[in-house]
Every structure is written in C-alpha cells, then in structure tokens.
Design an enzyme around this catalytic site. Sequence first.
Site, short mmCIF file in Angstrom:
data_model
loop_
_atom_site.label_atom_id
_atom_site.label_comp_id
_atom_site.label_asym_id
_atom_site.label_seq_id
_atom_site.Cartn_x
_atom_site.Cartn_y
_atom_site.Cartn_z
CB SER A 64 -0.97 -0.04 1.18
OG SER A 64 -1.99 0.90 1.04
CG ASP A 201 -3.91 -1.97 0.44
OD1 ASP A 201 -2.96 -2.69 0.79
OD2 ASP A 201 -4.05 -0.80 0.82
#
Length: 360
Positions: A64, A201
């Site tokens: 991320s 993610d």
Amino acid sequence: MPARSEPRPFDPPAPARFRILSIDGGGIRGLIPAMVLARLERLLAERSGPRTLASAFDLVAGTSTGGLIALGLATPRDGGPAITAAEMAELYRGPDARRIFARAPLRRLPLAGRVLDLVSPRYGSAGLRAVLAERLGEAKLADALTEVLITAYDMTDRGTRFFKRWLAESSEIAVVDAGVATASAPTYFPAHDLDGRALVDGGVFANDPTVAAIVEAMKRTEGGAPVAADDLLVVSLGTGDHAVGYGPSTVSRWGALGWILPKGKAPPPLIDAMLDGQSAATDHWAHILLNHEPGAPVPPRRELGAGPRYYRLQVPLDAPLAMDSVRERDLTRLAEYAEALIAAREPELRALADALGAPR
C-alpha cells in the site's frame, strides 16, 4: 504534542550479504516511514557520499503506502531514484497527497458523504494514478534500481499477487500499475483492473510485508550460494500503532455495519483488527526467524525487533489518526511522531547506516 518514543537497548547489526527494507501500509501515515528513511538517507550520505537507499538494500518490499515508497525509491529517473525519501516526505505533506485523497463535492456533505461511502469507494483512483504517472513516469518493474516486492490481492482469481522485478510475469508491468494496485485499499479506492483481474491493496493479507520479503530472499542464491537466515539484515518500518480496544458488551452487539463503519477517527474495527493482528504476528515471526536464540524466553512485543538481524521501527500513537486525513493538523502530528521515533532510534539508525554503508 505526541508522547515521545522511548530509547531501547539493541544489538549491533550482524554482517549480512542480503539486505531487506520493508515498509508497512497505512495511507497518509506513510509520512512516518518516509521521514525515518529520509534520516537514514542523510546518514548514509555522510558516511559514503551521495548514495541511494536502493543501492543500500538488495530488496525493497512494500504494501500500500509502503509499496508507493518502495517504488519511488527503486524507480530510476534522471540518473537517480524517481523520488528520494526526503521528497517522499514532502509528497505526503504537499498538494499531491490532497489530490490522491480528493473528495467529490457531494461527498463533502456529512450526511450524503456517509451514505455514499456505504455503497461505493470513498475516492476515485484518477488522482492516485495521475500523481504516480507524474512522479514515476513510464518505467517498468524491470527497470528498478534494486529488487522490489510489492503486494496486492487478486479478487478475480482469489490469490496473492506479488510484483517483482525478477519475475518474468510481472517485470514488464508498468510501475504505475503496481503502485495503483497495491494502494487500492477496499472501501477507500476502487479495485484496479489489470489484465482483466480486480486487484486490491495487499494489506488484506500482508500489511507488514516483512515475512514475505524474508521468504522471497530465502528462495534465492547470491554468489552461487543459497541465502539463509544468517545472511540477512532486515529493516522494517511501521506507520504508527494505535489499535482501539472495545469491551465484550460493545463488540457482542455489532452486526455487519458495526464491524465495517468507522468509529469516530478510528478506522472500521474489522480493518483495524485485521491490520493490527497481521502486524503483531509478523513482528513476532520475523523476530523468531532472525533474532531469537532457540530455547531463550521470547521478549515482550515492545522489545522485539532490536537486532542483530531484524530491526522493527514503529511508533505508538496516542490517538487514532485516519489513514486518509490530509488536514494540516493531522499531518503535523504525524511529523511529530516521526521526529520522536527518529530521536529515540537515532543510535540504531546510525548503527544501521554504518552497516549499510560498509563495503560488502
């Protein structure tokens, strides 16, 4: 003013022939590891002249926001990294962060925004993609200055996805696509469509990618010899730790909305529990793999990751800070947390700079 991080005893870095940098996810809280890395960047320059962090590590892993930092450090541009750590810290505090987390006008209305957030992502991905394209250009993973490991999760084929420079199936993927994929946090951004697969993610399974990076390293051979645990030096950076606790009477009443709705400034309890649980488990596993002497007592969590092969730099947060808040007040608090962590860990950072700057 955030509470000051406490200094701690640590073991000096052991000699290593394979060095890993790992950076957690955490949205705007990526400002914390960016500032820590900017300090390490300066310390390395003091010891060995101008030098990139990518050249100091054999593998840079990120999830991320940590994946965006990793890609910035490892993507080449104009003879150096596309984004230095110092520049990355400025990115988090500047207009680019506000572009990434820009709310549509209707969503700025408290009631309408809350309702819309229940049925669609809080943000579009156009701002994120535009910022990455401007900063990282048209580079592919194959162009990276060092090995990279960027995590994502495939909601179409239902499996983990790792973007790696050395892997044929991902080396030709654009760095921008890897960045958008790893940062497409559920509820915050839409899934990233890459070759017909919905990627989200990597924090859904590895918000702290340290163990994934260790395993990848131990699959390799360097100089004709397999890489073993005793060959590694790992620096793992967190994005701030504040898990909100809830009593049994509260949790037992939650239905679906109770688990997925934010609680004030705190993230949704389901996401918070998932990220904190992953982080705690990964910290424990990495410490046991690299620092622990078999048969010795396992130290408490606050004492894990103090060398000689695994270093975990994490700062406790006094209060929850939203992963998408770009308010100046919150950014200032994040910078203060980072400064406190740097001050407390300055001896460790200097020791790591000595080890990373030493000739192989």
